[in-house]
Write a protein that holds these residues in place. Sequence first.
Motif, PDB file in Angstrom:
ATOM      1  N   ASP A  80       0.811  -1.209   0.000  1.00  0.00           N
ATOM      2  CA  ASP A  80       0.000   0.000   0.000  1.00  0.00           C
ATOM      3  C   ASP A  80       0.851   1.268   0.000  1.00  0.00           C
ATOM      4  OD1 ASP A  80      -2.392  -1.220  -0.163  1.00  0.00           O
ATOM      5  OD2 ASP A  80      -2.908  -1.069   1.954  1.00  0.00           O
ATOM      6  N   ALA A  81       2.141   1.159   0.295  1.00  0.00           N
ATOM      7  CA  ALA A  81       3.023   2.330   0.314  1.00  0.00           C
ATOM      8  C   ALA A  81       3.609   2.553  -1.077  1.00  0.00           C
ATOM      9  CB  ALA A  81       4.141   2.131   1.330  1.00  0.00           C
ATOM     10  N   GLN A  82       3.479   3.764  -1.572  1.00  0.00           N
ATOM     11  CA  GLN A  82       4.045   4.089  -2.877  1.00  0.00           C
ATOM     12  C   GLN A  82       4.166   5.602  -3.020  1.00  0.00           C
ATOM     13  OE1 GLN A  82       1.637   3.621  -6.439  1.00  0.00           O
ATOM     14  NE2 GLN A  82      -0.258   3.539  -5.246  1.00  0.00           N
ATOM     15  N   ASP A  83       4.939   6.016  -4.023  1.00  0.00           N
ATOM     16  CA  ASP A  83       5.044   7.438  -4.345  1.00  0.00           C
ATOM     17  C   ASP A  83       3.880   7.846  -5.220  1.00  0.00           C
ATOM     18  OD1 ASP A  83       7.375   7.922  -2.913  1.00  0.00           O
ATOM     19  OD2 ASP A  83       8.661   7.312  -4.580  1.00  0.00           O
ATOM     20  N   LEU A  84       3.466   9.083  -5.041  1.00  0.00           N
ATOM     21  CA  LEU A  84       2.311   9.628  -5.745  1.00  0.00           C
ATOM     22  C   LEU A  84       2.715  10.897  -6.475  1.00  0.00           C
ATOM     23  CD1 LEU A  84      -0.897   9.498  -5.989  1.00  0.00           C
ATOM     24  CD2 LEU A  84      -0.908  11.132  -4.096  1.00  0.00           C
ATOM     25  N   ALA A  85       2.434  10.949  -7.784  1.00  0.00           N
ATOM     26  CA  ALA A  85       2.550  12.209  -8.517  1.00  0.00           C
ATOM     27  C   ALA A  85       1.336  13.028  -8.148  1.00  0.00           C
ATOM     28  CB  ALA A  85       2.591  11.947 -10.020  1.00  0.00           C
ATOM     29  N   SER A  86       1.540  14.035  -7.324  1.00  0.00           N
ATOM     30  CA  SER A  86       0.448  14.765  -6.681  1.00  0.00           C
ATOM     31  C   SER A  86       0.355  16.170  -7.265  1.00  0.00           C
ATOM     32  CB  SER A  86       0.705  14.813  -5.169  1.00  0.00           C
ATOM     33  OG  SER A  86      -0.247  15.600  -4.514  1.00  0.00           O
ATOM     34  N   ASN A  87      -0.505  16.325  -8.266  1.00  0.00           N
ATOM     35  CA  ASN A  87      -0.658  17.616  -8.932  1.00  0.00           C
ATOM     36  C   ASN A  87      -2.061  18.156  -8.710  1.00  0.00           C
ATOM     37  OD1 ASN A  87       1.957  17.764 -10.347  1.00  0.00           O
ATOM     38  ND2 ASN A  87       1.209  15.933 -11.381  1.00  0.00           N
ATOM     39  N   ASP A  88      -2.141  19.396  -8.275  1.00  0.00           N
ATOM     40  CA  ASP A  88      -3.443  20.029  -8.117  1.00  0.00           C
ATOM     41  C   ASP A  88      -3.313  21.517  -8.405  1.00  0.00           C
ATOM     42  OD1 ASP A  88      -3.117  21.427  -5.241  1.00  0.00           O
ATOM     43  OD2 ASP A  88      -2.240  19.431  -5.160  1.00  0.00           O
ATOM     44  N   GLY A  89      -4.440  22.143  -8.712  1.00  0.00           N
ATOM     45  CA  GLY A  89      -4.395  23.545  -9.099  1.00  0.00           C
ATOM     46  C   GLY A  89      -5.635  24.305  -8.688  1.00  0.00           C
ATOM     47  N   THR A  90      -5.454  25.617  -8.537  1.00  0.00           N
ATOM     48  CA  THR A  90      -6.546  26.528  -8.228  1.00  0.00           C
ATOM     49  C   THR A  90      -6.413  27.741  -9.128  1.00  0.00           C
ATOM     50  OG1 THR A  90      -6.534  25.853  -5.906  1.00  0.00           O
ATOM     51  CG2 THR A  90      -7.630  27.917  -6.428  1.00  0.00           C
ATOM     52  N   CYS A  91      -7.494  28.120  -9.782  1.00  0.00           N
ATOM     53  CA  CYS A  91      -7.491  29.349 -10.582  1.00  0.00           C
ATOM     54  C   CYS A  91      -8.927  29.840 -10.700  1.00  0.00           C
ATOM     55  CB  CYS A  91      -6.877  29.119 -11.962  1.00  0.00           C
ATOM     56  SG  CYS A  91      -7.591  27.767 -12.909  1.00  0.00           S
ATOM     57  N   GLY A  92      -9.184  31.035 -10.170  1.00  0.00           N
ATOM     58  CA  GLY A  92     -10.547  31.529 -10.148  1.00  0.00           C
ATOM     59  C   GLY A  92     -11.429  30.569  -9.373  1.00  0.00           C
ATOM     60  N   ALA A  93     -12.534  30.157  -9.985  1.00  0.00           N
ATOM     61  CA  ALA A  93     -13.443  29.205  -9.338  1.00  0.00           C
ATOM     62  C   ALA A  93     -13.002  27.766  -9.536  1.00  0.00           C
ATOM     63  CB  ALA A  93     -14.848  29.391  -9.898  1.00  0.00           C
ATOM     64  N   TYR A  94     -12.021  27.529 -10.372  1.00  0.00           N
ATOM     65  CA  TYR A  94     -11.624  26.165 -10.718  1.00  0.00           C
ATOM     66  C   TYR A  94     -10.711  25.560  -9.655  1.00  0.00           C
ATOM     67  CZ  TYR A  94     -13.414  27.469 -15.298  1.00  0.00           C
ATOM     68  OH  TYR A  94     -14.214  27.892 -16.321  1.00  0.00           O
ATOM     69  N   ARG A  95     -11.034  24.315  -9.289  1.00  0.00           N
ATOM     70  CA  ARG A  95     -10.173  23.550  -8.391  1.00  0.00           C
ATOM     71  C   ARG A  95      -9.983  22.185  -9.014  1.00  0.00           C
ATOM     72  NH1 ARG A  95      -6.175  22.722  -5.729  1.00  0.00           N
ATOM     73  NH2 ARG A  95      -6.054  22.694  -3.454  1.00  0.00           N
ATOM     74  N   THR A  96      -8.743  21.837  -9.303  1.00  0.00           N
ATOM     75  CA  THR A  96      -8.467  20.607 -10.044  1.00  0.00           C
ATOM     76  C   THR A  96      -7.441  19.762  -9.307  1.00  0.00           C
ATOM     77  OG1 THR A  96      -6.753  21.722 -11.346  1.00  0.00           O
ATOM     78  CG2 THR A  96      -8.968  21.700 -12.255  1.00  0.00           C
ATOM     79  N   LEU A  97      -7.583  18.477  -9.469  1.00  0.00           N
ATOM     80  CA  LEU A  97      -6.695  17.534  -8.802  1.00  0.00           C
ATOM     81  C   LEU A  97      -6.414  16.381  -9.748  1.00  0.00           C
ATOM     82  CD1 LEU A  97      -7.068  16.354  -5.147  1.00  0.00           C
ATOM     83  CD2 LEU A  97      -6.929  14.653  -6.977  1.00  0.00           C
ATOM     84  N   SER A  98      -5.129  16.034  -9.874  1.00  0.00           N
ATOM     85  CA  SER A  98      -4.710  14.950 -10.760  1.00  0.00           C
ATOM     86  C   SER A  98      -3.626  14.157 -10.056  1.00  0.00           C
ATOM     87  CB  SER A  98      -4.195  15.525 -12.088  1.00  0.00           C
ATOM     88  OG  SER A  98      -3.641  14.525 -12.910  1.00  0.00           O
ATOM     89  N   TRP A  99      -3.991  13.004  -9.492  1.00  0.00           N
ATOM     90  CA  TRP A  99      -3.063  12.187  -8.719  1.00  0.00           C
ATOM     91  C   TRP A  99      -2.861  10.846  -9.410  1.00  0.00           C
ATOM     92  CZ3 TRP A  99      -4.942  12.669  -2.915  1.00  0.00           C
ATOM     93  CH2 TRP A  99      -4.748  13.987  -2.488  1.00  0.00           C
ATOM     94  N   ARG A 100      -1.618  10.385  -9.410  1.00  0.00           N
ATOM     95  CA  ARG A 100      -1.286   9.114 -10.063  1.00  0.00           C
ATOM     96  C   ARG A 100      -0.290   8.344  -9.202  1.00  0.00           C
ATOM     97  NH1 ARG A 100      -2.490   6.315 -15.162  1.00  0.00           N
ATOM     98  NH2 ARG A 100      -0.712   4.981 -15.642  1.00  0.00           N
ATOM     99  N   GLY A 101      -0.651   7.131  -8.836  1.00  0.00           N
ATOM    100  CA  GLY A 101       0.279   6.279  -8.112  1.00  0.00           C
ATOM    101  C   GLY A 101       1.414   5.853  -9.027  1.00  0.00           C
ATOM    102  N   LEU A 102       2.641   6.142  -8.645  1.00  0.00           N
ATOM    103  CA  LEU A 102       3.786   5.809  -9.492  1.00  0.00           C
ATOM    104  C   LEU A 102       4.090   4.319  -9.479  1.00  0.00           C
ATOM    105  CD1 LEU A 102       6.225   8.782  -8.769  1.00  0.00           C
ATOM    106  CD2 LEU A 102       4.430   8.585 -10.485  1.00  0.00           C
ATOM    107  N   GLY A 103       3.520   3.622  -8.498  1.00  0.00           N
ATOM    108  CA  GLY A 103       3.730   2.188  -8.429  1.00  0.00           C
ATOM    109  C   GLY A 103       2.623   1.394  -9.078  1.00  0.00           C
TER     110      GLY A 103
END
Length: 361
Positions: A305-328
């Motif tokens: 269950d332990a792994q590295d995560l590409a953890s990308n998220d963003g905020t701009c105006g009203a937009y809130r976005t999240l894009s996460w990917r398990g590298l394993g």
Amino acid sequence: MSHFKLACLGLWVSLGVALPARADEGIGKRVRRFVADTHFNGVVLVGQGSRAEYVEAFGVGDAAAKQPITRNSRFFMGSVSKWLTSIIALRLVDEGKLALDTPLLTYLPEYRADTGKQLTLRHLMSHGSGLPNGLMDAYKKDPGIEKETRPQAEAVALYASGDLVSAPGERFDYNLSNWILVQAVLERVSGQSYARLAQRLVFKPLRMADSGIAAGEAGTIPNLALGYRSLESKVERRVYTLPNYLVAGGGFYSTADDMLRLNHGVLAGQLLSPASKKALFTIERPESSYALGGRVRRIGTEGKDAQDLASNDGTCGAYRTLSWRGLGDGRTVVILSSLRPDDEKLFAFAESLLSPPNSKR
């Protein structure tokens, strides 16, 4: 009662379709609980490898036109744009047009020589440049600059040429001015606009047909989910605007499915050489888990269950976005919203979705 009226009363209903052949019913229940709790307005996707296992859309894309959000609605990605920009830069590295550790002055000979000899793309894309945040300082004095248009070189001179406040590589400082310089370098060495670079180097090879680059909502973007401050008792728009010289830092718009294509394409080695892929996910600033244009952090505590995560998220105006990917394990969660939810609830929800069926995480 129409969906539009229900949505405006805060009774969010589903407008996408869960994929019944492969969807996990447990995920659907968790999604609907989150939607009801937060009045979520957007799209949720959970994928494995290149396959979307669950996709569902909720809420209103254009309240005035009474159009719902759909699976194919486009959203501005905020700071996930910085990750895209880092991928573009590394594609140019693989083409032999750039090097991450070459002094900036090599690419922008008109830039001030004292700092240009010290700064590199690696410093800029890891927020370790030591530059002052000239753009934010200017914005505090005049918020209207978010709508301005000016040549890239002029923006560099005005907002990204101040005296260093720390030595390059010394400390992490999240700084928008860095990305004005990065955009200038990419456009100079390629002879193309940033938008054309994104299309040639990323969108076209990964078949991201619903993605693009724009200076905010001022342009005409088909299927764009418009941003809102409120959609309950009062409908209130929140229009996102962005200077043309900063699209490398916040001008990326996309869909949930295209974000899955981007995550998988990068992780599967379809875009970058092994060396560039390694550079993209190597943490440069441990104090913030920041690599190049995004974060890499550890999740899970033991065993598989332990792994590295590409953890990308963003905020701009009203937009809130999240894009996460398990590298394993290659499990991906994409959440796109045009009505900002509570961050604490959003992040806890996203982490719960990273757990595959029957996982103890």
